[in-house]
Scaffold this motif. Structure first.
Motif, PDB file in Angstrom:
ATOM      1  N   GLN A 228      35.696  57.476  55.928  1.00 14.51           N
ATOM      2  CA  GLN A 228      35.160  56.168  56.298  1.00 14.51           C
ATOM      3  C   GLN A 228      33.949  56.346  57.216  1.00 14.51           C
ATOM      4  O   GLN A 228      33.976  57.136  58.148  1.00 14.51           O
ATOM      5  N   GLY A 229      32.897  55.590  56.927  1.00 12.86           N
ATOM      6  CA  GLY A 229      31.677  55.682  57.719  1.00 12.86           C
ATOM      7  C   GLY A 229      30.765  56.823  57.318  1.00 12.86           C
ATOM      8  O   GLY A 229      29.675  56.967  57.892  1.00 12.86           O
ATOM      9  N   ARG A 258      34.157  51.139  55.543  1.00  9.47           N
ATOM     10  CA  ARG A 258      32.863  51.415  56.182  1.00  9.47           C
ATOM     11  C   ARG A 258      31.955  52.231  55.258  1.00  9.47           C
ATOM     12  O   ARG A 258      31.343  53.219  55.655  1.00  9.47           O
ATOM     13  N   HIS A 260      28.560  52.328  53.128  1.00 14.25           N
ATOM     14  CA  HIS A 260      27.250  51.712  53.292  1.00 14.25           C
ATOM     15  C   HIS A 260      26.578  51.484  51.932  1.00 14.25           C
ATOM     16  O   HIS A 260      26.895  52.153  50.947  1.00 14.25           O
TER      17      HIS A 260
END
Length: 391
Positions: A228-229, A258, A260
């Motif tokens: 995540q991220g 998360r 993008h």
């Protein structure tokens, strides 16, 4: 050391900003050079979050494009004509990066081809440019298997070598449409990411339900690998499909994990709705994609122009909406690239651009030559020209 006199940060009231040791500081250092900004707007450096530095034809003879309409036609043609054109990825990447700087870009994420035809030549060339121009622009390299991995034995191993050599991110491409093997492709991408401790950025051109399927698989891998991220989906044309209820569900999953989105806001394909992405809390960046290459003759590396394209493609007309388009081309891309100290606050890196206009929206509408560009407080461009000449 500098004092930027009479500038307007983000279009606000006129003030003076001070720079020492490459960052914004609270008070003017002794012996600082004073630069009169003439009441112009100061914004953080523009962020080119999706391009292909290794394949631009800038500065080369005109290329007559007679390539077929399919994505695979363009990929196959480009792989072959790089040889006949004598394309040097170092020279071409330097030319494009210098053009980007002239327009106010201070950091670039470039997808660089890795394939069994050209090996690591592109990676090595862009790495050389990255080092050569490190004082005027930050370049982040994505090892990008544009020609596919699963159908071309040996490509996974080359991707591994590219990451070991110094590529920053693991790239991927349409798991179904190009790879024809979503499980195998995503197994390889996330294996490489885990092995090298690198983030992921996957081109997803697939549309409608097929793209939605691939996106769900990327989401599932992100969750399974605890990334995540650390995952970006570029293009994400499927988020522009007509089934908005399905898109809302996909966007909720992207936000939860998360993941993008980077959009180039093309006119020729469905695009993610950037206001929806913002409302969902999904980080969004943008980029020029290919510039003057074998795919098409367009592009000038101007991220203010890209903000305009985002605005036009998303019907952004109000001033606050145009400001959103600019935010995607600045803070959004920087956040996706995890840029430390990005902005105009005390302690932030002095990467900034002086733009013309009464407001941020007018700056996007005008897209006048940039009066001045700063990288870590050093001037890298004036009046639309980079201080470094292109080769």
């Amino acid at each position: 050391m500098k004092t930027l006199k009479n500038c307007r940060p983000m279009g606000g009231p006129a003030t003076d900003l001070h720079i020492a040791d490459g960052v914004f500081v609270e008070t003017s250092p002794d012996g600082a050079e004073t630069i009169d900004c003439g009441g112009r707007i100061l914004i953080p450096g523009l962020v080119e979050a999706h391009t292909h530095l290794d394949k631009s034809l800038l500065g080369m003879p005109w290329y007559r494009n007679e390539v077929g309409p399919r994505l695979i036609d363009k990929i196959t043609n480009e792989r072959e004509v790089k040889v006949s054109l004598g394309l040097d990825p170092q020279v071409q990447s330097e030319r494009q990066a210098i053009l980007s700087v002239s327009h106010g870009t201070t950091q670039i994420r470039s997808h660089v081809d890795v394939d069994t035809h050209h090996g690591l030549a592109g990676i090595e060339g862009v790495m050389e440019t990255r080092d050569k121009l490190k004082d005027i622009v930050d370049i982040e390299i994505v090892a990008f298997p544009q020609s596919s991995m699963m159908p071309r034995p040996g490509t996974v191993e080359m991707m591994d070598q590219a990451l070991a050599l110094g590529a920053d991110i693991v790239g991927g491409i349409d798991p179904c449409g190009i790879e024809r093997d979503p499980k195998g492709h995503l197994d390889a991408v996330f294996m490489l990411a885990e092995k090298h401790g690198k983030p992921v950025d996957i081109h997803l051109h697939e549309r409608d339900a097929l793209g939605g399927f691939s996106m769900e698989e990327i989401i599932a891998r992100t969750r399974a690998h605890g990334m995540q991220g650390k995952v970006t989906i570029s293009h994400a044309f499927c988020l522009g499909m007509m089934d908005r209820a399905y898109v809302a569900d996909l966007q909720a999953q992207l936000a939860e994990n998360r993941i993008h989105i980077i959009t180039t806001a093309p006119a020729s394909a469905p695009v993610p709705a950037v206001k929806e992405l913002k409302a969902a809390g999904i980080l969004t960046g943008s980029g020029s994609d290919g510039i003057r290459d074998t795919w098409g003759p367009y592009g000038n590396a101007d991220m203010l122009e890209r903000a305009m394209f985002i605005g036009q493609r998303n019907n952004l007309r109000r001033d606050d909406e145009v400001e959103l388009a600019l935010d995607i081309c600045t803070y959004g891309g920087a956040a996706i690239m995890e840029t430390e100290g990005y902005g105009l606050r005390i302690g932030d890196r002095a990467d900034a651009v002086l733009v013309e206009g009464e407001t941020l929206a007018e700056a996007v509408a005008l897209r006048a030559p940039r009066k001045m560009v700063l990288k870590a407080g050093a001037v890298t461009a004036r009046d639309g020209a980079c201080v470094v000449a292109a080769p």
